[in-house]
Design a protein around this motif. Structure first.
Motif, PDB file in Angstrom:
ATOM      1  N   LEU A 105       0.824  -1.204   0.000  1.00 37.54           N
ATOM      2  CA  LEU A 105       0.000   0.000   0.000  1.00 37.54           C
ATOM      3  C   LEU A 105       0.860   1.257   0.000  1.00 37.54           C
ATOM      4  O   LEU A 105       0.618   2.177  -0.782  1.00 37.54           O
ATOM      5  CB  LEU A 105      -0.942   0.012   1.206  1.00 37.54           C
ATOM      6  N   ALA A 106       1.887   1.294   0.854  1.00 41.96           N
ATOM      7  CA  ALA A 106       2.761   2.472   0.916  1.00 41.96           C
ATOM      8  C   ALA A 106       3.517   2.652  -0.397  1.00 41.96           C
ATOM      9  O   ALA A 106       3.667   3.774  -0.891  1.00 41.96           O
ATOM     10  CB  ALA A 106       3.731   2.357   2.081  1.00 41.96           C
ATOM     11  N   LEU A 107       4.002   1.574  -0.984  1.00 42.88           N
ATOM     12  CA  LEU A 107       4.720   1.673  -2.247  1.00 42.88           C
ATOM     13  C   LEU A 107       3.798   2.176  -3.354  1.00 42.88           C
ATOM     14  O   LEU A 107       4.198   3.020  -4.168  1.00 42.88           O
ATOM     15  CB  LEU A 107       5.323   0.321  -2.625  1.00 42.88           C
ATOM     16  N   VAL A 108       2.569   1.690  -3.373  1.00 42.81           N
ATOM     17  CA  VAL A 108       1.606   2.146  -4.374  1.00 42.81           C
ATOM     18  C   VAL A 108       1.353   3.641  -4.202  1.00 42.81           C
ATOM     19  O   VAL A 108       1.320   4.391  -5.186  1.00 42.81           O
ATOM     20  CB  VAL A 108       0.284   1.348  -4.274  1.00 42.81           C
ATOM     21  N   ILE A 109       1.204   4.102  -2.975  1.00 44.03           N
ATOM     22  CA  ILE A 109       0.955   5.528  -2.728  1.00 44.03           C
ATOM     23  C   ILE A 109       2.172   6.370  -3.128  1.00 44.03           C
ATOM     24  O   ILE A 109       2.027   7.406  -3.780  1.00 44.03           O
ATOM     25  CB  ILE A 109       0.558   5.758  -1.260  1.00 44.03           C
TER      26      ILE A 109
ATOM     27  N   PHE B 111       4.538   5.589  -5.348  1.00 39.69           N
ATOM     28  CA  PHE B 111       4.633   5.586  -6.806  1.00 39.69           C
ATOM     29  C   PHE B 111       3.549   6.466  -7.414  1.00 39.69           C
ATOM     30  O   PHE B 111       3.808   7.262  -8.324  1.00 39.69           O
ATOM     31  CB  PHE B 111       4.533   4.174  -7.385  1.00 39.69           C
ATOM     32  N   GLY B 112       2.317   6.317  -6.942  1.00 41.39           N
ATOM     33  CA  GLY B 112       1.207   7.099  -7.485  1.00 41.39           C
ATOM     34  C   GLY B 112       1.439   8.597  -7.349  1.00 41.39           C
ATOM     35  O   GLY B 112       1.217   9.362  -8.291  1.00 41.39           O
ATOM     36  N   ALA B 113       1.916   9.016  -6.183  1.00 40.89           N
ATOM     37  CA  ALA B 113       2.189  10.437  -5.962  1.00 40.89           C
ATOM     38  C   ALA B 113       3.312  10.926  -6.876  1.00 40.89           C
ATOM     39  O   ALA B 113       3.215  11.994  -7.486  1.00 40.89           O
ATOM     40  CB  ALA B 113       2.544  10.679  -4.498  1.00 40.89           C
ATOM     41  N   TYR B 114       4.384  10.147  -6.986  1.00 43.48           N
ATOM     42  CA  TYR B 114       5.500  10.533  -7.843  1.00 43.48           C
ATOM     43  C   TYR B 114       5.068  10.622  -9.305  1.00 43.48           C
ATOM     44  O   TYR B 114       5.354  11.601  -9.999  1.00 43.48           O
ATOM     45  CB  TYR B 114       6.678   9.560  -7.709  1.00 43.48           C
ATOM     46  N   ALA B 115       4.383   9.595  -9.808  1.00 44.58           N
ATOM     47  CA  ALA B 115       3.958   9.584 -11.210  1.00 44.58           C
ATOM     48  C   ALA B 115       3.011  10.743 -11.494  1.00 44.58           C
ATOM     49  O   ALA B 115       3.085  11.377 -12.544  1.00 44.58           O
ATOM     50  CB  ALA B 115       3.305   8.246 -11.558  1.00 44.58           C
ATOM     51  N   LEU B 116       2.126  11.033 -10.545  1.00 48.91           N
ATOM     52  CA  LEU B 116       1.180  12.129 -10.711  1.00 48.91           C
ATOM     53  C   LEU B 116       1.901  13.477 -10.769  1.00 48.91           C
ATOM     54  O   LEU B 116       1.669  14.278 -11.671  1.00 48.91           O
ATOM     55  CB  LEU B 116       0.167  12.109  -9.558  1.00 48.91           C
ATOM     56  N   VAL B 117       2.817  13.730  -9.836  1.00 52.78           N
ATOM     57  CA  VAL B 117       3.576  14.990  -9.819  1.00 52.78           C
ATOM     58  C   VAL B 117       4.451  15.103 -11.067  1.00 52.78           C
ATOM     59  O   VAL B 117       4.474  16.146 -11.731  1.00 52.78           O
ATOM     60  CB  VAL B 117       4.427  15.104  -8.530  1.00 52.78           C
ATOM     61  N   SER B 118       5.160  14.048 -11.396  1.00 51.83           N
ATOM     62  CA  SER B 118       6.017  14.061 -12.580  1.00 51.83           C
ATOM     63  C   SER B 118       5.182  14.301 -13.834  1.00 51.83           C
ATOM     64  O   SER B 118       5.559  15.095 -14.704  1.00 51.83           O
ATOM     65  CB  SER B 118       6.778  12.740 -12.690  1.00 51.83           C
ATOM     66  N   GLY B 119       4.040  13.647 -13.934  1.00 50.93           N
ATOM     67  CA  GLY B 119       3.160  13.826 -15.085  1.00 50.93           C
ATOM     68  C   GLY B 119       2.613  15.234 -15.186  1.00 50.93           C
ATOM     69  O   GLY B 119       2.546  15.816 -16.276  1.00 50.93           O
ATOM     70  N   LEU B 120       2.224  15.817 -14.048  1.00 51.58           N
ATOM     71  CA  LEU B 120       1.722  17.191 -14.060  1.00 51.58           C
ATOM     72  C   LEU B 120       2.788  18.174 -14.527  1.00 51.58           C
ATOM     73  O   LEU B 120       2.513  19.064 -15.332  1.00 51.58           O
ATOM     74  CB  LEU B 120       1.212  17.581 -12.661  1.00 51.58           C
TER      75      LEU B 120
ATOM     76  N   LEU C 185      -2.849   8.134 -11.067  1.00 54.40           N
ATOM     77  CA  LEU C 185      -4.246   8.013 -10.639  1.00 54.40           C
ATOM     78  C   LEU C 185      -4.672   6.554 -10.505  1.00 54.40           C
ATOM     79  O   LEU C 185      -5.380   6.198  -9.562  1.00 54.40           O
ATOM     80  CB  LEU C 185      -5.161   8.756 -11.615  1.00 54.40           C
ATOM     81  N   VAL C 186      -4.238   5.709 -11.436  1.00 50.17           N
ATOM     82  CA  VAL C 186      -4.558   4.271 -11.351  1.00 50.17           C
ATOM     83  C   VAL C 186      -3.983   3.693 -10.066  1.00 50.17           C
ATOM     84  O   VAL C 186      -4.660   2.966  -9.331  1.00 50.17           O
ATOM     85  CB  VAL C 186      -4.034   3.512 -12.591  1.00 50.17           C
ATOM     86  N   ALA C 187      -2.719   4.022  -9.778  1.00 48.91           N
ATOM     87  CA  ALA C 187      -2.079   3.489  -8.566  1.00 48.91           C
ATOM     88  C   ALA C 187      -2.774   3.983  -7.303  1.00 48.91           C
ATOM     89  O   ALA C 187      -2.929   3.226  -6.337  1.00 48.91           O
ATOM     90  CB  ALA C 187      -0.603   3.878  -8.548  1.00 48.91           C
ATOM     91  N   LEU C 188      -3.201   5.248  -7.279  1.00 48.89           N
ATOM     92  CA  LEU C 188      -3.856   5.797  -6.087  1.00 48.89           C
ATOM     93  C   LEU C 188      -5.307   5.341  -5.944  1.00 48.89           C
ATOM     94  O   LEU C 188      -5.808   5.213  -4.830  1.00 48.89           O
ATOM     95  CB  LEU C 188      -3.779   7.324  -6.107  1.00 48.89           C
ATOM     96  N   ALA C 189      -5.988   5.095  -7.060  1.00 48.75           N
ATOM     97  CA  ALA C 189      -7.397   4.694  -7.011  1.00 48.75           C
ATOM     98  C   ALA C 189      -7.575   3.259  -6.528  1.00 48.75           C
ATOM     99  O   ALA C 189      -8.586   2.941  -5.907  1.00 48.75           O
ATOM    100  CB  ALA C 189      -8.041   4.869  -8.380  1.00 48.75           C
ATOM    101  N   TRP C 190      -6.600   2.391  -6.813  1.00 45.72           N
ATOM    102  CA  TRP C 190      -6.693   0.985  -6.433  1.00 45.72           C
ATOM    103  C   TRP C 190      -5.471   0.579  -5.609  1.00 45.72           C
ATOM    104  O   TRP C 190      -4.611  -0.178  -6.072  1.00 45.72           O
ATOM    105  CB  TRP C 190      -6.824   0.098  -7.662  1.00 45.72           C
TER     106      TRP C 190
END
Length: 180
Positions: A34-38, A40-49, A78-83
């Motif tokens: 769960l922590a790794l998913v969060i 990764f999700g945060a990093y991918a989201l920030v990097s993508g933005l 978003l996929v990583a954070l949603a699930w």
């Protein structure tokens, strides 16, 4: 030239975010899925933005690839954070596909920017590292979550260093300082 050089700080922020994320992944490799998913999700989201924002600030040649890379990062985040209950193998494939697609996008953008900036090889290097990382994840999917955490951490630190170096090269070019 002005579009690229004015947004040097976006590369710097992406690089710093990648290094911080990478260090956290290396310090705590035993984090739960769960922590790794969060993370990764945060990093991918920030990097993508930031990639998306940079894409809208750049000229027509590199705009499409940066926007595409940004959208892929945002969707992966978003996929990583949603699930968050996603299995480690599903996370591995999400990370691998994101790394390959965004890496190819950055290689293409770097090639297109060759005539507009010096040392575009740093963007190409970051993209190549991303592609290699994604391919390695696909080649050995059973490596386990601990290995994935280490691979993600090492990749993020190396990628972040490449983006930080590129940011300062672009900034030095902006200020009129000679770029060796």
């Amino acid at each position: 030239m002005g579009d690229i050089t004015r947004s040097w700080w976006l590369l710097l922020v992406r690089g710093i975010a990648a290094v911080i994320f990478g260090i956290l992944a290396l310090i705590w490799p035993g984090l739960t899925l769960l922590a790794l998913v969060i993370f990764f999700g945060a990093y991918a989201l920030v990097s993508g933005l930031f990639a998306l924002f940079a894409g809208f600030r750049h000229g027509a040649q590199s705009r499409a690839w940066l926007i595409f890379s940004g959208i892929i990062g945002i969707v992966a985040g978003l996929v990583a954070l949603a699930w968050p209950g996603i299995t480690s193998i599903a996370l591995l494939f999400v990370v691998a596909v994101w790394a390959i697609v965004s890496g190819v996008s950055e290689i293409v953008a770097g090639i297109q920017l060759r005539k507009r900036i010096d040392n575009e090889w740093l963007l190409i290097l970051g993209g190549a590292l991303s592609v290699i990382f994604g391919v390695l994840l696909l080649a050995w999917p059973g490596a386990g979550l601990l290995s994935l955490a280490w691979l993600i951490g090492i990749f993020a630190v190396l990628y972040g260093i490449a983006m930080i170096a590129l940011a300062f090269r672009v900034k030095n070019f902006t200020s009129g300082a000679p770029v060796p």
